[in-house]
Design a protein around this motif. Structure first.
Motif, PDB file in Angstrom:
ATOM      1  N   GLY A  23     -26.378   7.445  25.978  1.00 22.26           N
ATOM      2  CA  GLY A  23     -26.798   8.276  24.860  1.00 22.26           C
ATOM      3  C   GLY A  23     -28.024   9.103  25.208  1.00 22.26           C
ATOM      4  N   THR A  24     -28.740   9.557  24.184  1.00 29.31           N
ATOM      5  CA  THR A  24     -29.911  10.410  24.370  1.00 29.31           C
ATOM      6  C   THR A  24     -31.182   9.642  24.001  1.00 29.31           C
ATOM      7  N   PRO A  25     -32.259   9.898  24.718  1.00 30.48           N
ATOM      8  CA  PRO A  25     -32.481  10.850  25.817  1.00 30.48           C
ATOM      9  C   PRO A  25     -32.297  10.178  27.171  1.00 30.48           C
ATOM     10  N   LYS A  26     -31.334   9.297  27.289  1.00 28.94           N
ATOM     11  CA  LYS A  26     -31.216   8.406  28.434  1.00 28.94           C
ATOM     12  C   LYS A  26     -30.425   9.053  29.571  1.00 28.94           C
ATOM     13  N   THR A  27     -30.235   8.303  30.624  1.00 27.52           N
ATOM     14  CA  THR A  27     -29.446   8.729  31.777  1.00 27.52           C
ATOM     15  C   THR A  27     -28.586   7.552  32.211  1.00 27.52           C
ATOM     16  N   SER A  28     -27.887   7.699  33.308  1.00 26.19           N
ATOM     17  CA  SER A  28     -27.056   6.604  33.815  1.00 26.19           C
ATOM     18  C   SER A  28     -27.880   5.387  34.194  1.00 26.19           C
ATOM     19  N   PHE A  29     -29.175   5.538  34.394  1.00 25.30           N
ATOM     20  CA  PHE A  29     -30.017   4.386  34.681  1.00 25.30           C
ATOM     21  C   PHE A  29     -30.043   3.403  33.519  1.00 25.30           C
ATOM     22  N   TYR A  30     -29.698   3.864  32.332  1.00 27.26           N
ATOM     23  CA  TYR A  30     -29.670   3.009  31.145  1.00 27.26           C
ATOM     24  C   TYR A  30     -28.901   1.714  31.384  1.00 27.26           C
ATOM     25  N   ARG A  88     -23.703  16.057  31.256  1.00 32.32           N
ATOM     26  CA  ARG A  88     -24.252  17.390  31.496  1.00 32.32           C
ATOM     27  C   ARG A  88     -25.538  17.555  30.674  1.00 32.32           C
ATOM     28  N   GLY A  89     -26.569  18.061  31.351  1.00 31.08           N
ATOM     29  CA  GLY A  89     -27.869  18.210  30.713  1.00 31.08           C
ATOM     30  C   GLY A  89     -28.814  17.051  30.946  1.00 31.08           C
ATOM     31  N   PHE A  90     -28.351  15.982  31.608  1.00 31.37           N
ATOM     32  CA  PHE A  90     -29.158  14.773  31.756  1.00 31.37           C
ATOM     33  C   PHE A  90     -29.266  14.368  33.225  1.00 31.37           C
ATOM     34  N   GLY A  91     -30.366  13.684  33.534  1.00 33.12           N
ATOM     35  CA  GLY A  91     -30.523  13.080  34.847  1.00 33.12           C
ATOM     36  C   GLY A  91     -30.361  14.075  35.972  1.00 33.12           C
ATOM     37  N   GLY A 112     -31.474  20.379  27.973  1.00 32.65           N
ATOM     38  CA  GLY A 112     -30.204  19.656  28.049  1.00 32.65           C
ATOM     39  C   GLY A 112     -30.075  18.604  26.966  1.00 32.65           C
ATOM     40  N   ILE A 113     -31.160  17.862  26.724  1.00 32.61           N
ATOM     41  CA  ILE A 113     -31.144  16.849  25.664  1.00 32.61           C
ATOM     42  C   ILE A 113     -30.935  17.509  24.309  1.00 32.61           C
ATOM     43  N   VAL A 115     -38.178   9.807  30.839  1.00 35.15           N
ATOM     44  CA  VAL A 115     -39.193  10.849  30.670  1.00 35.15           C
ATOM     45  C   VAL A 115     -39.166  11.810  31.854  1.00 35.15           C
ATOM     46  N   ARG A 116     -39.057  11.255  33.084  1.00 36.63           N
ATOM     47  CA  ARG A 116     -38.972  12.100  34.271  1.00 36.63           C
ATOM     48  C   ARG A 116     -37.811  13.086  34.140  1.00 36.63           C
ATOM     49  N   SER A 117     -36.683  12.595  33.671  1.00 39.77           N
ATOM     50  CA  SER A 117     -35.523  13.459  33.515  1.00 39.77           C
ATOM     51  C   SER A 117     -35.778  14.552  32.484  1.00 39.77           C
ATOM     52  N   SER A 118     -36.447  14.201  31.394  1.00 37.86           N
ATOM     53  CA  SER A 118     -36.697  15.194  30.345  1.00 37.86           C
ATOM     54  C   SER A 118     -37.678  16.262  30.796  1.00 37.86           C
ATOM     55  N   LYS A 119     -38.540  15.934  31.756  1.00 36.48           N
ATOM     56  CA  LYS A 119     -39.523  16.899  32.261  1.00 36.48           C
ATOM     57  C   LYS A 119     -38.964  17.772  33.375  1.00 36.48           C
ATOM     58  N   ALA A 120     -37.836  17.412  33.950  1.00 37.50           N
ATOM     59  CA  ALA A 120     -37.249  18.194  35.028  1.00 37.50           C
ATOM     60  C   ALA A 120     -36.817  19.564  34.511  1.00 37.50           C
ATOM     61  N   PRO A 121     -36.649  20.533  35.393  1.00 37.46           N
ATOM     62  CA  PRO A 121     -36.212  21.855  34.944  1.00 37.46           C
ATOM     63  C   PRO A 121     -34.928  21.772  34.119  1.00 37.46           C
ATOM     64  N   GLY A 122     -34.977  22.256  32.905  1.00 43.12           N
ATOM     65  CA  GLY A 122     -33.817  22.223  32.022  1.00 43.12           C
ATOM     66  C   GLY A 122     -33.598  20.897  31.333  1.00 43.12           C
ATOM     67  N   GLY A 123     -34.413  19.887  31.644  1.00 41.74           N
ATOM     68  CA  GLY A 123     -34.165  18.552  31.116  1.00 41.74           C
ATOM     69  C   GLY A 123     -34.293  18.459  29.610  1.00 41.74           C
ATOM     70  N   LEU A 124     -35.360  19.017  29.060  1.00 46.77           N
ATOM     71  CA  LEU A 124     -35.539  18.961  27.613  1.00 46.77           C
ATOM     72  C   LEU A 124     -34.465  19.784  26.910  1.00 46.77           C
TER      73      LEU A 124
END
Length: 324
Positions: free
Chosen positions: A52-59, A79-82, A232-233, A221-230
């Motif tokens: 789900g959001t704002p998570k990634t496959s690491f969840y 798409r849009g995550f991680g 994408g969420i 958080v790292r994923s959300s700060k990456a280019p396009g990360g926020l």
């Protein structure tokens, strides 16, 4: 059942392990004009895990080693995550587009038929995969989510009943849905405060906020700060109205495959089962996990994995059965 080992970090990247202690196998697939990152591990029938959001496959890092003795797990970044591409909004972040992504990923990995488990927004996408690819999904696990266009929207209304619901264990006011939908406003207020916002956001949904480890929060958080990360969420929330249209189309012919639901009293609780009963006619297993919140795979990984293994691979259970 053996508890999973804690995650480890190498060169700043947090690792996920299978039940043997081996790191999962990462890859990228070219799908629908994006590159989708995923990992896979284990053996046996394929189980697609949709975060789900704002998570990634690491969840899935806690539950992965509990499942890999029984399944070949496939855990993508949506798409849009991680590490998956974050295309312009015009390329689509709605549930139909995500369902097409996920079905094509499973095709490329050689899994013509598979089981699906989704939580939070990932459950809505799981529902779309099951509804749009009915000949491919064997069983569906729909957890801690309501559907856009069915019941989710009603819980976003600013009413006295909704704002009090969380204190009466009958649902949770979904204030964030219209907020995160607002173009430009969410970006303006969250940018530069990603760690504070998403940490509060995720911990507030928990019964045990410590269950979301620091490694997980840092990864999201790292994923959300990456280019396009926020962006994408946020685009997954801005697709809510389109998702409602997709769900309305799917429910015209209720799902017939076996379905399991899990809710948590700190969030959606029994509403999850009620939601599936509106759109499907074969809900075989239902549970409400006591002392648990929205992040089932982090707060109740053993209970969830046991239920998934039993439901997916065991004998069909009596309809409407419940657990706590």
């Amino acid at each position: 059942m053996t508890m999973p080992a804690p995650p480890a970090s190498t060169n700043g990247s947090t690792l996920v392990y299978d039940h043997t202690g081996a790191a999962v196998r990462h890859g990228r697939a070219r799908i629908n004009q994006i590159r989708m990152h995923y990992y896979t591990a284990g053996s046996g029938p394929a189980l697609l895990l949709i975060h789900g959001t704002p998570k990634t496959s690491f969840y899935w890092y806690k539950i992965a080693p509990l499942l890999t003795p029984y399944f070949t797990i496939v855990a993508p970044d949506l798409r849009g995550f991680g590490y998956t591409d974050k295309p312009p909004a015009s390329n689509g972040y709605d549930s139909r587009t995500n369902a097409d992504d996920l079905a094509e990923l499973m095709t490329q990995l050689g899994h013509e038929q598979f089981y699906v488990h989704g939580e939070d927004r990932g459950a809505e996408f799981a529902f779309a995969v099951a509804g749009l690819y009915r000949d491919r999904v064997l069983k569906l696990s729909f957890c801690e989510m309501l559907l856009s266009g069915v019941s989710l929207d009603k819980w976003s209304y600013f009413t006295p009943e909704n704002t009090q619901a969380q204190y009466e264990q009958r649902g949770v006011w979904q204030w964030h849905i219209p907020f995160l939908w607002m173009p430009n406003v969410a970006e303006m207020l969250i940018t530069g405060k990603e760690e504070e916002f998403w940490t509060f956001f995720m911990e507030n949904e928990c019964y045990n906020p410590i269950a979301i480890g620091r490694e997980a929060i840092q990864e999201f958080v790292r994923s959300s700060k990456a280019p396009g990360g926020l962006r994408g969420i946020l685009e997954t929330y801005r697709a809510t109205l389109v998702n409602g249209q997709v769900n309305t189309e799917i429910k015209q012919e209720p799902l017939t495959l076996p379905i399991m639901t899990v809710g948590a009293p700190e969030f959606f609780g029994p509403l999850v089962r009620e939601e599936m009963l509106m759109v499907a006619n074969n809900v075989q297993r239902s549970a409400v996990f006591e002392e648990c919140g929205h992040s089932l795979a982090l707060e109740a990984e053993v209970r969830l994995s046991d239920m998934l293994i039993d439901f997916m691979l065991g004998q069909n259970q009596t309809a409407n059965s419940t657990q706590s």
